[in-house]
Design a protein around this motif. Structure first.
Motif, PDB file in Angstrom:
ATOM      1  N   LYS A  25     -28.561  14.520  -3.850  1.00  8.52           N
ATOM      2  CA  LYS A  25     -28.440  15.982  -3.875  1.00  8.52           C
ATOM      3  C   LYS A  25     -26.987  16.433  -4.091  1.00  8.52           C
ATOM      4  N   VAL A  26     -26.018  15.738  -3.457  1.00 12.61           N
ATOM      5  CA  VAL A  26     -24.618  16.174  -3.557  1.00 12.61           C
ATOM      6  C   VAL A  26     -23.913  15.605  -4.777  1.00 12.61           C
ATOM      7  N   GLY A  27     -24.439  14.515  -5.351  1.00 16.77           N
ATOM      8  CA  GLY A  27     -23.801  13.927  -6.526  1.00 16.77           C
ATOM      9  C   GLY A  27     -22.752  12.910  -6.144  1.00 16.77           C
ATOM     10  N   PRO A  28     -21.984  12.439  -7.137  1.00 14.52           N
ATOM     11  CA  PRO A  28     -21.005  11.376  -6.886  1.00 14.52           C
ATOM     12  C   PRO A  28     -19.916  11.827  -5.903  1.00 14.52           C
ATOM     13  N   SER A  45      -9.403  19.081  -0.452  1.00 12.22           N
ATOM     14  CA  SER A  45     -10.670  18.801  -1.121  1.00 12.22           C
ATOM     15  C   SER A  45     -11.361  20.077  -1.601  1.00 12.22           C
ATOM     16  N   THR A  46     -11.878  20.014  -2.811  1.00 10.66           N
ATOM     17  CA  THR A  46     -12.659  21.137  -3.355  1.00 10.66           C
ATOM     18  C   THR A  46     -14.114  20.732  -3.603  1.00 10.66           C
ATOM     19  N   GLY A  47     -14.477  19.547  -3.145  1.00  9.84           N
ATOM     20  CA  GLY A  47     -15.843  19.054  -3.326  1.00  9.84           C
ATOM     21  C   GLY A  47     -16.247  18.196  -2.150  1.00  9.84           C
ATOM     22  N   TRP A  48     -17.162  17.268  -2.388  1.00  8.57           N
ATOM     23  CA  TRP A  48     -17.668  16.380  -1.339  1.00  8.57           C
ATOM     24  C   TRP A  48     -16.808  15.134  -1.209  1.00  8.57           C
ATOM     25  N   TYR A  70     -17.727  18.702   2.914  1.00 11.47           N
ATOM     26  CA  TYR A  70     -17.546  19.582   1.766  1.00 11.47           C
ATOM     27  C   TYR A  70     -16.419  20.561   2.032  1.00 11.47           C
ATOM     28  N   MET A  71     -15.479  20.622   1.116  1.00 11.25           N
ATOM     29  CA  MET A  71     -14.374  21.592   1.133  1.00 11.25           C
ATOM     30  C   MET A  71     -13.733  21.750   2.513  1.00 11.25           C
ATOM     31  N   ASN A  72     -13.146  20.673   3.033  1.00  9.94           N
ATOM     32  CA  ASN A  72     -12.405  20.714   4.290  1.00  9.94           C
ATOM     33  C   ASN A  72     -13.254  21.253   5.443  1.00  9.94           C
ATOM     34  N   ASN A  73     -14.438  20.716   5.587  1.00 13.46           N
ATOM     35  CA  ASN A  73     -15.329  21.007   6.709  1.00 13.46           C
ATOM     36  C   ASN A  73     -16.027  22.361   6.656  1.00 13.46           C
ATOM     37  N   VAL A  74     -16.169  22.943   5.470  1.00 12.91           N
ATOM     38  CA  VAL A  74     -17.049  24.113   5.378  1.00 12.91           C
ATOM     39  C   VAL A  74     -18.462  23.650   5.700  1.00 12.91           C
ATOM     40  N   VAL A  75     -18.816  22.440   5.240  1.00  8.93           N
ATOM     41  CA  VAL A  75     -20.085  21.795   5.608  1.00  8.93           C
ATOM     42  C   VAL A  75     -19.778  20.327   5.889  1.00  8.93           C
TER      43      VAL A  75
END
Length: 167
Positions: A25-28, A45-48, A70-75
């Motif tokens: 689901k999240v990709g590479p 980080s701007t991604g996973w 994801y993006m510095n702990n947004v998720v």
């Protein structure tokens, strides 16, 4: 942004999902061992990003945890040895909510008719209480991680959606 459902889902991810389907689901992603010097990588980080962590005593038994951030702990999605998603943390910048509550809200603002806040000093988190019982599968981490008596003006930094039985 997806709403938060205690013990079930957040950020479009389902509690109990396996790591392989989540990775699809999240990709590479790039994997890192969790070390103190990783903070700068996470903040930029701007991604996973994938993190591998060992929990346990040095030289003793341990469990291997894996997190997708994801993006510095947004998720942050957390998995342990069984590779099932047991915890989803959403942080500042996440716009989904539970009963109108989202990261960035003042903790006191979530006290509403029928809802109270309970500080869990074992885990330095807050629980939401309805009808004198904590709502299972959701907790709140703040900027102070202490009781409201010690710091009455706290801001929610993370909301955790979880099922501890999957650990």
């Amino acid at each position: 942004m997806a709403d938060l459902i205690p013990s079930q889902s957040a950020a479009g991810f389902e509690i109990g999902a396996d790591l392989d389907s989540t990775l699809q689901k999240v990709g590479p992603i790039l994997w890192y061992d969790k070390t103190p010097d990783l903070d700068e990588t996470l903040s930029l980080s701007t991604g996973w990003i994938g993190l591998k962590t060992r929990h346990g005593l040095p030289g003793g038994p341990y469990t291997q945890a894996q997190s997708l951030v994801y993006m510095n702990n947004v998720v942050c999605l957390e998995f342990e040895d069984n590779l099932k998603l047991y915890k989803i943390d959403v942080g500042l910048g996440y716009e989904g909510c539970f009963l109108g509550i989202k990261p960035g809200n003042k903790l006191r603002s979530i006290e509403k008719e029928g809802l109270n806040i309970l500080f869990n000093d074992m885990d330095d988190e807050f629980l939401l209480v309805r009808n004198e019982r904590p709502i299972e599968g959701i907790s709140f981490l703040t900027d102070y991680r202490t009781s409201l008596e010690n710091a009455p003006d706290q801001t929610i930094h993370y909301i955790s959606i979880h099922d501890w039985s999957l650990r």
